[in-house]
Design a protein around this motif. Structure first.
Motif, PDB file in Angstrom:
ATOM      1  N   HIS A   1       1.141  10.881  -8.681  1.00  0.00           N
ATOM      2  CA  HIS A   1       0.216  10.935  -9.824  1.00  0.00           C
ATOM      3  C   HIS A   1      -1.215  11.168  -9.326  1.00  0.00           C
ATOM      4  CE1 HIS A   1       3.192   9.503 -12.757  1.00  0.00           C
ATOM      5  NE2 HIS A   1       3.603   8.673 -11.816  1.00  0.00           N
ATOM      6  N   PRO A   2      -1.530  12.375  -8.893  1.00  0.00           N
ATOM      7  CA  PRO A   2      -2.901  12.626  -8.423  1.00  0.00           C
ATOM      8  C   PRO A   2      -3.955  12.358  -9.499  1.00  0.00           C
ATOM      9  CG  PRO A   2      -1.649  14.680  -8.660  1.00  0.00           C
ATOM     10  CD  PRO A   2      -0.673  13.558  -8.786  1.00  0.00           C
ATOM     11  N   GLU A   3      -3.527  12.378 -10.761  1.00  0.00           N
ATOM     12  CA  GLU A   3      -4.479  12.082 -11.844  1.00  0.00           C
ATOM     13  C   GLU A   3      -4.877  10.605 -11.853  1.00  0.00           C
ATOM     14  OE1 GLU A   3      -0.398  11.348 -13.704  1.00  0.00           O
ATOM     15  OE2 GLU A   3      -1.303  12.687 -12.207  1.00  0.00           O
ATOM     16  N   TRP A   4      -4.157   9.759 -11.102  1.00  0.00           N
ATOM     17  CA  TRP A   4      -4.513   8.345 -10.995  1.00  0.00           C
ATOM     18  C   TRP A   4      -5.518   8.087  -9.862  1.00  0.00           C
ATOM     19  CZ3 TRP A   4       0.937   5.549 -11.269  1.00  0.00           C
ATOM     20  CH2 TRP A   4       1.481   5.747 -12.542  1.00  0.00           C
TER      21      TRP A   4
ATOM     22  N   HIS B   1       0.810  -1.225   0.000  1.00  0.00           N
ATOM     23  CA  HIS B   1       0.000   0.000   0.000  1.00  0.00           C
ATOM     24  C   HIS B   1       0.844   1.277   0.000  1.00  0.00           C
ATOM     25  CE1 HIS B   1      -3.424  -2.451   0.400  1.00  0.00           C
ATOM     26  NE2 HIS B   1      -3.603  -2.426   1.707  1.00  0.00           N
ATOM     27  N   HIS B   2       2.108   1.186   0.394  1.00  0.00           N
ATOM     28  CA  HIS B   2       2.985   2.362   0.323  1.00  0.00           C
ATOM     29  C   HIS B   2       3.510   2.577  -1.098  1.00  0.00           C
ATOM     30  CE1 HIS B   2       3.387   3.239   4.701  1.00  0.00           C
ATOM     31  NE2 HIS B   2       3.129   1.941   4.818  1.00  0.00           N
ATOM     32  N   SER B   3       3.199   1.661  -2.000  1.00  0.00           N
ATOM     33  CA  SER B   3       3.584   1.671  -3.424  1.00  0.00           C
ATOM     34  C   SER B   3       4.924   1.021  -3.693  1.00  0.00           C
ATOM     35  CB  SER B   3       3.614   3.086  -4.032  1.00  0.00           C
ATOM     36  OG  SER B   3       2.367   3.715  -3.930  1.00  0.00           O
ATOM     37  N   TRP B   4       5.590   0.499  -2.665  1.00  0.00           N
ATOM     38  CA  TRP B   4       6.932  -0.042  -2.857  1.00  0.00           C
ATOM     39  C   TRP B   4       6.886  -1.503  -3.274  1.00  0.00           C
ATOM     40  CZ3 TRP B   4       8.946   4.240  -3.438  1.00  0.00           C
ATOM     41  CH2 TRP B   4       8.830   5.302  -2.539  1.00  0.00           C
ATOM     42  N   SER B   5       7.846  -1.869  -4.097  1.00  0.00           N
ATOM     43  CA  SER B   5       8.012  -3.253  -4.524  1.00  0.00           C
ATOM     44  C   SER B   5       9.197  -3.870  -3.782  1.00  0.00           C
ATOM     45  CB  SER B   5       8.246  -3.330  -6.032  1.00  0.00           C
ATOM     46  OG  SER B   5       7.119  -2.836  -6.736  1.00  0.00           O
ATOM     47  N   TYR B   6       9.147  -5.188  -3.610  1.00  0.00           N
ATOM     48  CA  TYR B   6      10.133  -5.882  -2.775  1.00  0.00           C
ATOM     49  C   TYR B   6      10.953  -6.882  -3.596  1.00  0.00           C
ATOM     50  CZ  TYR B   6       7.518  -3.448   0.707  1.00  0.00           C
ATOM     51  OH  TYR B   6       6.918  -2.443   1.423  1.00  0.00           O
ATOM     52  N   TYR B   7      11.223  -6.480  -4.825  1.00  0.00           N
ATOM     53  CA  TYR B   7      12.080  -7.246  -5.728  1.00  0.00           C
ATOM     54  C   TYR B   7      12.675  -6.252  -6.722  1.00  0.00           C
ATOM     55  CZ  TYR B   7       8.480  -6.764  -9.339  1.00  0.00           C
ATOM     56  OH  TYR B   7       7.597  -6.250 -10.263  1.00  0.00           O
ATOM     57  N   PRO B   8      13.704  -6.614  -7.453  1.00  0.00           N
ATOM     58  CA  PRO B   8      14.347  -5.666  -8.381  1.00  0.00           C
ATOM     59  C   PRO B   8      13.474  -5.406  -9.609  1.00  0.00           C
ATOM     60  CG  PRO B   8      15.858  -7.434  -7.739  1.00  0.00           C
ATOM     61  CD  PRO B   8      14.483  -7.867  -7.339  1.00  0.00           C
ATOM     62  N   THR B   9      12.499  -4.540  -9.462  1.00  0.00           N
ATOM     63  CA  THR B   9      11.573  -4.242 -10.550  1.00  0.00           C
ATOM     64  C   THR B   9      12.117  -3.137 -11.454  1.00  0.00           C
ATOM     65  OG1 THR B   9       9.345  -3.448 -11.089  1.00  0.00           O
ATOM     66  CG2 THR B   9      10.302  -2.662  -9.025  1.00  0.00           C
TER      67      THR B   9
ATOM     68  N   TRP C   1      -6.123   5.910   3.573  1.00  0.00           N
ATOM     69  CA  TRP C   1      -5.445   5.957   2.283  1.00  0.00           C
ATOM     70  C   TRP C   1      -6.258   6.769   1.280  1.00  0.00           C
ATOM     71  CZ3 TRP C   1      -0.844   3.393   2.733  1.00  0.00           C
ATOM     72  CH2 TRP C   1      -0.749   2.427   3.736  1.00  0.00           C
ATOM     73  N   LYS C   2      -5.579   7.295   0.277  1.00  0.00           N
ATOM     74  CA  LYS C   2      -6.268   7.825  -0.889  1.00  0.00           C
ATOM     75  C   LYS C   2      -6.605   6.657  -1.814  1.00  0.00           C
ATOM     76  CE  LYS C   2      -3.985  12.353  -0.783  1.00  0.00           C
ATOM     77  NZ  LYS C   2      -3.081  13.288  -1.500  1.00  0.00           N
ATOM     78  N   ASN C   3      -7.734   6.765  -2.516  1.00  0.00           N
ATOM     79  CA  ASN C   3      -8.199   5.669  -3.360  1.00  0.00           C
ATOM     80  C   ASN C   3      -7.755   5.866  -4.809  1.00  0.00           C
ATOM     81  OD1 ASN C   3      -9.507   4.836  -1.031  1.00  0.00           O
ATOM     82  ND2 ASN C   3     -11.489   5.692  -1.639  1.00  0.00           N
ATOM     83  N   MET C   4      -7.406   4.747  -5.448  1.00  0.00           N
ATOM     84  CA  MET C   4      -6.869   4.776  -6.802  1.00  0.00           C
ATOM     85  C   MET C   4      -7.913   4.281  -7.812  1.00  0.00           C
ATOM     86  SD  MET C   4      -3.865   5.838  -5.940  1.00  0.00           S
ATOM     87  CE  MET C   4      -2.916   5.720  -7.465  1.00  0.00           C
ATOM     88  N   CYS C   5      -7.819   4.790  -9.040  1.00  0.00           N
ATOM     89  CA  CYS C   5      -8.759   4.411 -10.100  1.00  0.00           C
ATOM     90  C   CYS C   5      -8.064   3.562 -11.160  1.00  0.00           C
ATOM     91  CB  CYS C   5      -9.357   5.651 -10.759  1.00  0.00           C
ATOM     92  SG  CYS C   5     -10.459   5.247 -12.137  1.00  0.00           S
TER      93      CYS C   5
END
Length: 685
Positions: free
Chosen positions: A104-107, A50-58, A136-140
Motif C-alpha cells: 500500500h504505497p498510498e499509506w 516492522h516487517h508487518s507480520w503478526s504473531y497470533y491468529p489475526t 525502512w519506509k515511513n508510514m502515515c
C-alpha cells in the motif's frame, strides 16, 4: 497513576518472511525459565513487527507466513507471563511496516515533492544491494486505510487477550505531504510550504491517532498502560505528552549519545506535570543487553555494565528496562537472561531506595531548547542543555529541571536557576524570571537565553544591553580574578563567537575578550586552524555580573553547546566558577572524580533522603562506549543540606552507620568509606 514493576525486558521480534518455521521452538516452560533466570517481572512482547507480520491468529492483520498454522506466539507468551504474575504489555509497530509499505504505497509518508519519506532507506537499491541498519519506509497514520488497520487490530487484540498495556513504536515523524495530508492541510488553511505550520498540523494528526488507540484500549481495559514511543522528549508537544500514561526513556548509551544523556532527560520527566494532567506518571528507563543497539543478534554487554546502567536508572528514580531480541525460532537465549539476572539481583536490593523518589536540589536548570543534537534518538536534548548538564554532573553539582509552568512558589525553592543558552523567553516568562530575582533568587544566563524572540534585545535585567551577534566565528576569553580559579591567565579559545553586549554602570566585568585578526578564508588565513587573537581587547566582555544586587551572571558564549561538542575543560571551569559566585550553598556536594555522579532523592513516605553515588567511567572503543573498569574509590566526602532534622545516616546494603558532622551553616557531612560502582547513603529523619 499506573504502577510499573522495576525489572523489565523489551523483547524485540522483527522477523523476516525469508526465515523458516518462525516461532516453531517456542516453549512456555523455557520462556518462563528465561524470565526466572533474569529476575524479570515485566516484559513487552510482540503482536506486530516492522516487517508487518503478526504473531497470533489475526483476522485483521497478516500472520507471519512461515509460522505454523494455528500457532499463537503472542498468546503463549501472555499466558506464560500471567501464570508467573509478570506484567506483559503488547508491542505494535506504527511508523515502520515494510510489507504494508510495499502493498500500500498510498499509506506511506511523502515529502513535498511526492517521494516516499524513508529512514536510512535507498528507494533505488536493488534486491542484491547491501541494506544498512535501521532502514525502512515511513508510514502515515493519517491515511484512512492504515489508521483503520491499526485501530481495528488493536481492538482485536483487546478482545482476544488480557491486556496489561500497549507499546506503539515509531511515533515521532513531524510532518507528511501525502495526498490525504495535503487535502487535510488545504481544508484547514495550512500553507504546505510552512514548516512550523505543517508540523503543528501533523501534531494534531498524531494527537487524534493517539486518542483513537487509547479509546480502543480503554473501552475494554481501562487500567492498561499506553505508551507511544518517540514522544517522550523534552521537546515533545504538551498535548502529546498528556496522552502518555507513563514515560519510557529509550537511551542506548553505548552508541546513542553516551552515558550522560539519560540523567537530564530523567530529571525533566521526574518533575514534569502537565497543566491539564496534573497527576505524575512513572518512568521506565530503557537500555539494551546488546553491545551496540537494537537488531543485533549475538551481541552481549557484560553483566557489570548492565548492573551499572541499572543502578543509574534506580538512582534517578526510574524503573529499569533492558532490550533483548528473541531468536526467530521463538526460543529464548538463556545466557542473556543469566547476565540480566545478575544485574536484576542487585536491582532487587536497591529498587526501594529509588522508586518513588523525588529530586531534591536547590539548583534549577531551565532547558532552553534549540536544534536537537544529531545523536539524541528521540530525547529532544540540545547541545546547550546537554552540555550544561554535563558540566554540572562532572562537577557533582546536583540539579533539578525547572519547567516554565512551575508556580512562583516552586521557583522560590531554587537558590539559582540556569538558562542554558538557547533562545527561550516570552515576555511573560521573562517577567517571572525578573520577579524571581527580585524575590531573592539568582540567575546564570548563557548566550541567547536572555533575548527576545526576534533576538534584538534582552528581556532580562542583567545589567547589560544587547549590541548584536558575534563579529567573528571564534574568539578568546581572558578571565578576571573572580572567575579565574584553576584557569590560565592567557587568552583561551572559544569555538564560537560571543554575543556583543555593553555593560551598564552597575555591571561588573568578570572576563574580557579578544577577537581574532580575521576569520579564516582563502583570502585571509593563518596557520592550520583559527587565526590568532588581536593583542588589543575587544570592546565587549565574555562574562559579567549585574542585575539586582549582582544576582545575575551573564556568559556571552554558548558554553553548554561548546562543551558538548568540544569538551574543553577551560569552558567547564569558567562556567562552574561563574556559577559559584551566586550559588554558594549547594544541596549536595561530594569529592568524586569527574566521571562520578551524585543524585539526591527524597522519599517522604519513608522519611528519608537517599544520596546515590555512582562511578563508572565509559571507555571509547570503536563506535561504542564500554563500561568495564569499576575501581574502588576510598573515603568519599559527602555534604548535604536538608530541611528536616536527620536522626541517623546509614549505608543500607551493609547496615553500616556513618558518623555525622553538623556544620555551623546547617550542612551535614559524612565520609563514605568505599565506593565501587554504586553506593547509597540514607539520611533518615
Amino acid at each position: 497513576m499506573i504502577k510499573l514493576p522495576a525489572r523489565h525486558v523489551h523483547l524485540d521480534f522483527h522477523t523476516s518472511e525469508h526465515i523458516p518455521d518462525v516461532g516453531g521452538r517456542f516453549d512456555k516452560k523455557q520462556f518462563q525459565q528465561a524470565l526466572k533466570l533474569g529476575k524479570v517481572n515485566h516484559i513487552t512482547v510482540f503482536a506486530k513487527c516492522h516487517h508487518s507480520w503478526s504473531y497470533y491468529p489475526t483476522k485483521v492483520g497478516m500472520v507471519h507466513p512461515t509460522m505454523k498454522k494455528g500457532l499463537d506466539l503472542l498468546g503463549g507468551q501472555i499466558e506464560a507471563c500471567r501464570e508467573m504474575k509478570v506484567k506483559v504489555p503488547i508491542y505494535y509497530t506504527v511508523g515502520w511496516s515494510a510489507t504494508d509499505a510495499e502493498m500500500h504505497p498510498e499509506w506511506c509518508q511523502r515529502n513535498r515533492d511526492g517521494s516516499i519519506t524513508t529512514t536510512n532507506f535507498d528507494v533505488k537499491a536493488g534486491a542484491g544491494d547491501v541494506k544498512p541498519a535501521c532502514s525502512w519506509k515511513n508510514m502515515c497514520v493519517h491515511t484512512p486505510g492504515y489508521r483503520k488497520l491499526i485501530v481495528e487490530q488493536t481492538k482485536e487484540i483487546c478482545d482476544k487477550y488480557y491486556v496489561d498495556g500497549f507499546f506503539y513504536d515509531i511515533c515521532g515523524f513531524p510532518r507528511c505531504f501525502c495526498e490525504t495530508c495535503r487535502a487535510g492541510m488545504k481544508a484547514d488553511g495550512v500553507d504546505v510550504a510552512d514548516d512550523a505550520a505543517t508540523e503543528k498540523w501533523y501534531t494534531g494528526v498524531w494527537a487524534s491517532f493517539f486518542d483513537d488507540c487509547r479509546a480502543a484500549i480503554f473501552a475494554k481495559w481501562p487500567d492498561a498502560s499506553v505508551f507511544f514511543n518517540g514522544r517522550a522528549a523534552a521537546t515533545t508537544p504538551p498535548e502529546l505528552l498528556a496522552r502518555q500514561t507513563h514515560w519510557e526513556l529509550e537511551d542506548l548509551p553505548t552508541t546513542w549519545g553516551g552515558y550522560d544523556k539519560f540523567a537530564p532527560r530523567a530529571k525533566f520527566f521526574a518533575t514534569y506535570t502537565d497543566q491539564t494532567h496534573p497527576d505524575p506518571r512513572p518512568m521506565l528507563a530503557m537500555s539494551g543487553k546488546f553491545h551496540t543497539m537494537w537488531g543485533e543478534f549475538g551481541g552481549f554487554k557484560h553483566a557489570d555494565a548492565i548492573t551499572f546502567e541499572a543502578a543509574s536508572m534506580i538512582a534517578y528514580g526510574s524503573t529499569v528496562s533492558f532490550g533483548d531480541q528473541c531468536h526467530p525460532s521463538g526460543e529464548m537465549d538463556l545466557g542473556t537472561y543469566r547476565e540480566i539476572g545478575k544485574a536484576y539481583d542487585y536491582v532487587k536490593k536497591i529498587e526501594k531506595y529509588g522508586l518513588g523518589g523525588e529530586p531534591h536540589s536547590n539548583l534549577g536548570l531551565l532547558m532552553t531548547g534549540g536544534k536537537a543534537i544529531n545523536d539524541d534518538h528521540g530525547s529532544g536534548t540540545t547541545g546547550h542543555d546537554q552540555g550544561v548538564a554535563n558540566m554540572l554532573m562532572e562537577s557533582q553539582l546536583d540539579f533539578e529541571v525547572v519547567h516554565p509552568n512551575f508556580s512562583d512558589e516552586q521557583w522560590r525553592r531554587y537558590a539559582a536557576i540556569i538558562l542554558t543558552g538557547g533562545q527561550c523567553l516570552t515576555p511573560e516568562l521573562a517577567k517571572r524570571l525578573n520577579n524571581y530575582v527580585k524575590a531573592g533568587g539568582s540567575l546564570v544566563v548563557l548566550y541567547e537565553s536572555g533575548l527576545d524572540a526576534d533576538r534584538k534585545k534582552f528581556l532580562l535585567d542583567m545589567g547589560v544591553t544587547f549590541q548584536g551577534p558575534a563579529t567573528f566565528t571564534n574568539d578568546y576569553t581572558v578571565v578576571g580574578k573572580e572567575v579565574g580559579k584553576d584557569l590560565v591567565a592567557s587568552p583561551f579559545l572559544n569555538y564560537a563567537g560571543a554575543l556583543r553586549v555593553k555593560p551598564g554602570k552597575d555591571a561588573k566585568v568578570l572576563a574580557g575578550l579578544h577577537e581574532p585578526y580575521f576569520d579564516r578564508t582563502y583570502g585571509h588565513y593563518c596557520s592550520h586552524q583559527n587565526t590568532a587573537n588581536q593583542l588589543k581587547p575587544a570592546a565587549h566582555p565574555a562574562a559579567t555580573r549585574g542585575g539586582l544586587k549582582g544576582r545575575v551572571v551573564y556568559l556571552a558564549h554558548p558554553l553548554g553547546d561548546l562543551y558538548y561538542r568540544h569538551g574543553a575543560r577551560v569552558h567547564r571551569q569558567l562556567f562552574i566558577n561563574a556559577l559559584r559566585l551566586v550559588y554558594r550553598k549547594p544541596t549536595v556536594a561530594c569529592d568524586l572524580p569527574s566521571a562520578g555522579r551524585v543524585n539526591l532523592l527524597h522519599q517522604p513516605k519513608e522519611g528519608r533522603y537517599v544520596a546515590h553515588l555512582l562511578y563508572g567511567a565509559p571507555l571509547q572503543r570503536g563506535r561504542c562506549l564500554v563500561i568495564e573498569d569499576l575501581p574502588t574509590i576510598a573515603n568519599v566526602a559527602l555534604t548535604v543540606r536538608l530541611p528536616e532534622k536527620v536522626k541517623r545516616v546509614v549505608l543500607p546494603l551493609s547496615g553500616k552507620k556513618l558518623a555525622l558532622k553538623r556544620g555551623a551553616d546547617g550542612s551535614l557531612s559524612v565520609t563514605v568509606p568505599a565506593l565501587r560502582m554504586h553506593e547509597m547513603v540514607v539520611f533518615e529523619y
